[in-house]
Motif scaffolding. Structure first.
Motif, mmCIF file in Angstrom:
data_model
loop_
_atom_site.group_PDB
_atom_site.id
_atom_site.type_symbol
_atom_site.label_atom_id
_atom_site.label_comp_id
_atom_site.label_asym_id
_atom_site.label_seq_id
_atom_site.Cartn_x
_atom_site.Cartn_y
_atom_site.Cartn_z
ATOM 1 N N LEU A 1 8.065 -6.430 20.232
ATOM 2 C CA LEU A 1 9.546 -6.589 20.256
ATOM 3 C C LEU A 1 9.845 -7.567 21.050
ATOM 4 N N GLY A 2 11.077 -8.086 20.899
ATOM 5 C CA GLY A 2 11.642 -9.173 21.883
ATOM 6 C C GLY A 2 11.757 -10.198 21.240
ATOM 7 N N ALA A 3 13.134 -11.122 21.504
ATOM 8 C CA ALA A 3 13.484 -12.328 20.802
ATOM 9 C C ALA A 3 14.911 -12.443 21.636
ATOM 10 N N ASP A 4 15.161 -13.779 21.524
ATOM 11 C CA ASP A 4 16.586 -14.394 22.326
ATOM 12 C C ASP A 4 17.119 -15.005 20.990
ATOM 13 N N ALA A 5 18.417 -14.696 20.795
ATOM 14 C CA ALA A 5 19.025 -15.522 19.588
ATOM 15 C C ALA A 5 20.312 -16.496 20.290
ATOM 16 N N TYR A 6 20.502 -17.621 19.697
ATOM 17 C CA TYR A 6 21.207 -18.784 20.338
ATOM 18 C C TYR A 6 22.408 -18.957 19.267
ATOM 19 N N PHE A 7 23.565 -18.801 19.740
ATOM 20 C CA PHE A 7 24.654 -19.058 18.801
ATOM 21 C C PHE A 7 25.651 -20.413 19.262
ATOM 22 N N ASP A 8 26.536 -20.963 18.387
ATOM 23 C CA ASP A 8 27.254 -22.108 18.544
ATOM 24 C C ASP A 8 28.579 -21.495 19.054
ATOM 25 N N ASP B 1 17.931 -21.468 31.488
ATOM 26 C CA ASP B 1 17.283 -21.172 30.375
ATOM 27 C C ASP B 1 16.593 -22.461 29.825
ATOM 28 N N ALA B 2 15.585 -22.787 29.711
ATOM 29 C CA ALA B 2 14.887 -24.215 29.427
ATOM 30 C C ALA B 2 14.592 -24.077 28.052
ATOM 31 N N ILE B 3 14.518 -23.085 27.403
ATOM 32 C CA ILE B 3 14.316 -23.239 25.753
ATOM 33 C C ILE B 3 15.676 -23.323 25.091
ATOM 34 N N LYS B 4 16.723 -22.991 25.297
ATOM 35 C CA LYS B 4 18.004 -23.203 24.636
ATOM 36 C C LYS B 4 18.179 -24.422 23.885
ATOM 37 N N PRO B 5 18.725 -24.375 22.370
ATOM 38 C CA PRO B 5 18.716 -25.464 21.639
ATOM 39 C C PRO B 5 20.042 -26.252 22.193
ATOM 40 N N THR B 6 20.276 -27.262 21.739
ATOM 41 C CA THR B 6 21.309 -28.074 22.190
ATOM 42 C C THR B 6 22.598 -27.430 21.279
ATOM 43 N N GLY B 7 23.452 -27.474 21.748
ATOM 44 C CA GLY B 7 24.879 -27.215 21.079
ATOM 45 C C GLY B 7 24.930 -25.416 21.334
ATOM 46 N N ALA B 8 24.083 -24.846 21.787
ATOM 47 C CA ALA B 8 24.034 -23.262 21.936
ATOM 48 C C ALA B 8 25.198 -23.257 22.927
ATOM 49 N N HIS B 9 26.098 -22.231 22.806
ATOM 50 C CA HIS B 9 27.139 -21.600 23.547
ATOM 51 C C HIS B 9 27.098 -20.360 23.866
ATOM 52 N N TYR B 10 26.459 -19.458 23.100
ATOM 53 C CA TYR B 10 26.266 -18.039 23.523
ATOM 54 C C TYR B 10 24.888 -17.576 23.121
ATOM 55 N N ALA B 11 24.283 -16.698 24.123
ATOM 56 C CA ALA B 11 23.106 -16.142 23.719
ATOM 57 C C ALA B 11 22.947 -14.644 23.753
ATOM 58 N N VAL B 12 22.058 -13.981 23.126
ATOM 59 C CA VAL B 12 21.813 -12.544 23.284
ATOM 60 C C VAL B 12 20.178 -12.467 23.695
ATOM 61 N N TYR B 13 19.998 -12.081 25.066
ATOM 62 C CA TYR B 13 18.772 -12.155 25.540
ATOM 63 C C TYR B 13 18.115 -10.725 25.401
#
Length: 196
Positions: free
Chosen positions: A33-40, A5-17
């Protein structure tokens, strides 16, 4: 998280694709529709990726289009400026996609049309009526046949309730259920630790 995943932000630990839904065809006038969420690590939302762009709570919030009405030469004229896409739009897109995936893929397809259907079919067709296992399983599948029949007749077809309640075209719904069919191959009769 995907390692590539090249777009993930710094500090991201979990993702919902959920960006797979961006390829689903929608009716005119609706956003895709469509989006990916990133969580610490603590589960706090860090960012949402949509259409190749990363949105954060600290970035551009976005704004709706603004319209001005004025009387000119005996008629009303309307002049609008476009919307600014930002964090609020990305949040709405992610929530809408999540609702559609959980409702249509996980609940309707996975739970009702796959698991419940398999349980009641096996219970009725393979186990004798006086068998203790059938008596044990019957309450768990009670009226599943009627619910699934109604779902097949009222919810799933073109112009049915799912079609009318979502932005998806017939081709979009078909692609969504094809995706559900491919991803439900992981539905197995194992305990969660054994499945992992």
């Amino acid at each position: 998280m995907n390692a590539d995943d090249a777009i993930k932000p710094t500090g991201a630990h979990y993702a919902v694709y959920l960006n797979f839904a961006a390829a689903l065809e929608v009716r005119p006038g609706f956003a895709a529709l469509g989006a990916d969420a990133y969580f610490d690590e603590s589960g706090a939302l860090l960012a949402i990726a949509r259409s190749g762009q990363l949105f954060t709570p600290q970035g551009e919030q976005g704004s709706p289009p603004t319209c001005e009405h004025r009387w000119s030469w005996g008629q009303w004229e309307r002049e609008c400026t476009g919307a600014t896409v930002g964090w609020l739009h990305a949040k709405l897109a992610f929530r809408s996609t999540l609702m559609a995936v959980v409702t249509f893929v996980d609940h309707l397809y996975g739970l009702h049309l796959t698991v419940a259907n398999a349980i009641v079919t096996a219970n009725v067709e393979e186990i004798e009526p006086d068998h203790p296992l059938r008596r044990l399983m019957t309450p768990f599948g009670y009226r599943s046949e009627a619910v699934n029949y109604n779902a097949a007749a009222v919810l799933v077809p073109e112009f049915g309730m799912v079609h009318r309640a979502s932005p998806l075209t017939k081709a979009g719904l078909t692609a969504l259920f094809d995706h559900a069919n491919k991803t439900s191959k992981g539905l197995t009769w194992q305990t969660i630790p054994a499945d992992r």
